[in-house]
Design an enzyme around this catalytic site. Structure first.
Site, PDB file in Angstrom:
ATOM      1  N   ASN A 149       0.971  -0.936  -0.029  1.00  0.00           N
ATOM      2  CA  ASN A 149      -0.041  -0.074   0.105  1.00  0.00           C
ATOM      3  C   ASN A 149       0.838   1.149  -0.008  1.00  0.00           C
ATOM      4  OD1 ASN A 149      -1.720   2.253   0.402  1.00  0.00           O
ATOM      5  ND2 ASN A 149      -2.375   1.172   2.570  1.00  0.00           N
ATOM      6  N   TRP A 150       1.295   1.848  -1.233  1.00  0.00           N
ATOM      7  CA  TRP A 150       1.930   3.024  -1.423  1.00  0.00           C
ATOM      8  C   TRP A 150       1.419   4.143  -0.538  1.00  0.00           C
ATOM      9  CZ3 TRP A 150       3.668   3.001  -7.231  1.00  0.00           C
ATOM     10  CH2 TRP A 150       4.369   1.672  -7.598  1.00  0.00           C
ATOM     11  N   LYS A 151       0.272   4.307  -0.113  1.00  0.00           N
ATOM     12  CA  LYS A 151      -0.616   5.354   0.356  1.00  0.00           C
ATOM     13  C   LYS A 151      -0.291   6.757  -0.660  1.00  0.00           C
ATOM     14  CE  LYS A 151      -0.184   3.061   4.833  1.00  0.00           C
ATOM     15  NZ  LYS A 151       0.104   2.980   6.283  1.00  0.00           N
ATOM     16  N   HIS A 197      -9.228   1.273   4.922  1.00  0.00           N
ATOM     17  CA  HIS A 197      -8.297   1.379   5.735  1.00  0.00           C
ATOM     18  C   HIS A 197      -8.639   2.533   6.680  1.00  0.00           C
ATOM     19  CE1 HIS A 197      -4.249   2.587   6.666  1.00  0.00           C
ATOM     20  NE2 HIS A 197      -3.645   1.605   5.844  1.00  0.00           N
ATOM     21  N   GLU A 257      -6.602   5.016   7.873  1.00  0.00           N
ATOM     22  CA  GLU A 257      -6.649   6.347   7.594  1.00  0.00           C
ATOM     23  C   GLU A 257      -7.844   7.031   6.955  1.00  0.00           C
ATOM     24  OE1 GLU A 257      -2.824   5.459   5.558  1.00  0.00           O
ATOM     25  OE2 GLU A 257      -2.062   4.990   7.380  1.00  0.00           O
ATOM     26  N   GLU A 288      -5.321  -4.690  10.742  1.00  0.00           N
ATOM     27  CA  GLU A 288      -4.282  -3.884  10.662  1.00  0.00           C
ATOM     28  C   GLU A 288      -4.679  -3.080  12.143  1.00  0.00           C
ATOM     29  OE1 GLU A 288      -2.389  -2.746   6.694  1.00  0.00           O
ATOM     30  OE2 GLU A 288      -3.856  -1.249   6.784  1.00  0.00           O
ATOM     31  N   GLY A 298       2.715   2.343  10.930  1.00  0.00           N
ATOM     32  CA  GLY A 298       3.479   3.503  10.817  1.00  0.00           C
ATOM     33  C   GLY A 298       4.481   3.656  12.085  1.00  0.00           C
ATOM     34  N   SER A 329       3.468  -2.000  10.337  1.00  0.00           N
ATOM     35  CA  SER A 329       4.841  -2.105  10.776  1.00  0.00           C
ATOM     36  C   SER A 329       5.543  -3.663  10.107  1.00  0.00           C
ATOM     37  CB  SER A 329       5.220  -1.829  11.886  1.00  0.00           C
ATOM     38  OG  SER A 329       4.784  -0.343  12.269  1.00  0.00           O
ATOM     39  N   GLY A 351       2.738  -1.131   4.325  1.00  0.00           N
ATOM     40  CA  GLY A 351       3.016   0.305   3.961  1.00  0.00           C
ATOM     41  C   GLY A 351       4.296   0.614   3.727  1.00  0.00           C
ATOM     42  N   GLY A 352       4.989   1.259   4.664  1.00  0.00           N
ATOM     43  CA  GLY A 352       6.491   1.853   4.217  1.00  0.00           C
ATOM     44  C   GLY A 352       7.478   0.735   3.821  1.00  0.00           C
TER      45      GLY A 352
HETATM   46  P1  13P Z   1       3.020   0.424   7.663  1.00  0.00           P
HETATM   47  O1  13P Z   1       3.533  -0.953   7.043  1.00  0.00           O
HETATM   48  O2  13P Z   1       3.877   1.511   7.230  1.00  0.00           O
HETATM   49  O3  13P Z   1       2.967   0.378   9.254  1.00  0.00           O
HETATM   50  O4  13P Z   1       1.573   0.512   7.189  1.00  0.00           O
HETATM   51  C1  13P Z   1       0.749  -0.372   7.188  1.00  0.00           C
HETATM   52  C2  13P Z   1      -0.428  -0.122   6.539  1.00  0.00           C
HETATM   53  O5  13P Z   1      -1.181   0.682   6.873  1.00  0.00           O
HETATM   54  C3  13P Z   1      -0.761  -1.043   5.225  1.00  0.00           C
HETATM   55  O6  13P Z   1      -2.136  -0.578   4.752  1.00  0.00           O
END
Ligand code: 13P
Length: 249
Positions: A9-11, A94, A96, A166, A172, A212, A233-234
């Site tokens: 997930n590049w966000k 998600h 967010e 999640e 994050g 994470s 994510g990251g």
């Molecule tokens: P991180 O891997 O950066 O913690 O993010 C997870 C995430 O929200 C994937 O959708």
């Protein structure tokens, strides 16, 4: 046998040019993966990246879609538009989007239905915030999220959904759920699916862990029987890290 999967997930990261570089690196490095591989990109990238990856084992996901079919909704992107790019999946729910854009159970229910109606497979995210975990309420939170947005679906439609647990406190933050915490709640979630749709649907349901997850901790998370892979994510923003996580699956 249920599908094992690593999804990125590049966000809101990567210009189009940077995204093309990363997708090209992944195309070159992910040749014969032992699990399904998906990358979720911003809308802007979808058509280009889907075309670039069309002969690769990597599928493409949008990170969202509109809760309306079409029409006068300036700035929105419909599920039909997403599907027309060649994307096959759509990340929905998600945390967010729930937290910053006010996405309620009802809105997400509409998005899930529109995604499915347009042959997109939702990657549906659920998970509790820190205060809820501290109060021991994680189970009731994920149950309400499932009941609010996806448990109305037919078994056939539910079978097209990938779930992603999640925990918001792990996203994050560098704080990861322990393998035991992940296994415990993944098993609980699978149990809820079994109660609703029966053992076979539950057995076939792919449940990803996100929060994470990285090249160092992926293997021990994925070693659990109910953790079918990760939503990353990251660590999905660097080809080497993402490939190491795929290799751990
Ligand atoms: P991180 O891997 O950066 O913690 O993010 C997870 C995430 O929200 C994937 O959708």
């Amino acid at each position: 046998m249920r599908t094992k999967m690593v999804a990125g997930n590049w966000k809101m990261n990567m210009t189009l040019q940077e995204g093309v570089v990363l997708a090209t690196e992944l195309k070159n490095q992910v040749v014969n993966p032992s699990c399904a591989v998906v990358i979720g990109t911003p809308f802007i990238h979808l058509a280009t990246v889907a075309e670039l990856l069309k002969d690769s084992p990597i599928a493409v996901a949008a990170e969202n879609c509109a809760d309306k079919e079409k029409g006068a909704y300036t700035g929105e992107v419909s599920a039909a538009m997403v599907a027309s790019t060649g994307a096959e999946y759509c990340i929905l729910g998600h945390s967010e989007r729930r937290a910053y854009y006010g996405e309620t159970y009802e809105i997400l229910k509409d998005k899930v239905e529109l995604a499915l109606a347009n042959n997109l497979r939702p990657i549906f995210c659920i998970g509790e915030v820190k205060e809820e975990r501290e109060a021991g309420k994680q189970n009731e939170v994920v149950k309400a999220q499932l009941e609010g947005s996806v448990f109305h679906l037919s078994a056939e439609d539910f079978g097209k959904i990938v779930l992603a647990y999640e925990p918001v406190w792990a996203i994050g933050t560098g704080l990861t759920a322990t393998p035991e915490q992940a296994q415990e709640i993944h098993a609980y979630i699978r149990g809820l699916v079994a109660e609703k749709y029966g053992e076979q649907v539950a057995e076939d349901c792919t449940i990803l862990y996100g929060g994470s997850c990285n090249a160092k901790n992926a293997a021990e998370l994925f070693a659990n029987p109910d953790v079918d892979g990760g939503l990353i994510g990251g660590a999905s923003l660097k080809a080497a890290d993402f490939c190491a996580i795929i290799a751990a699956r």
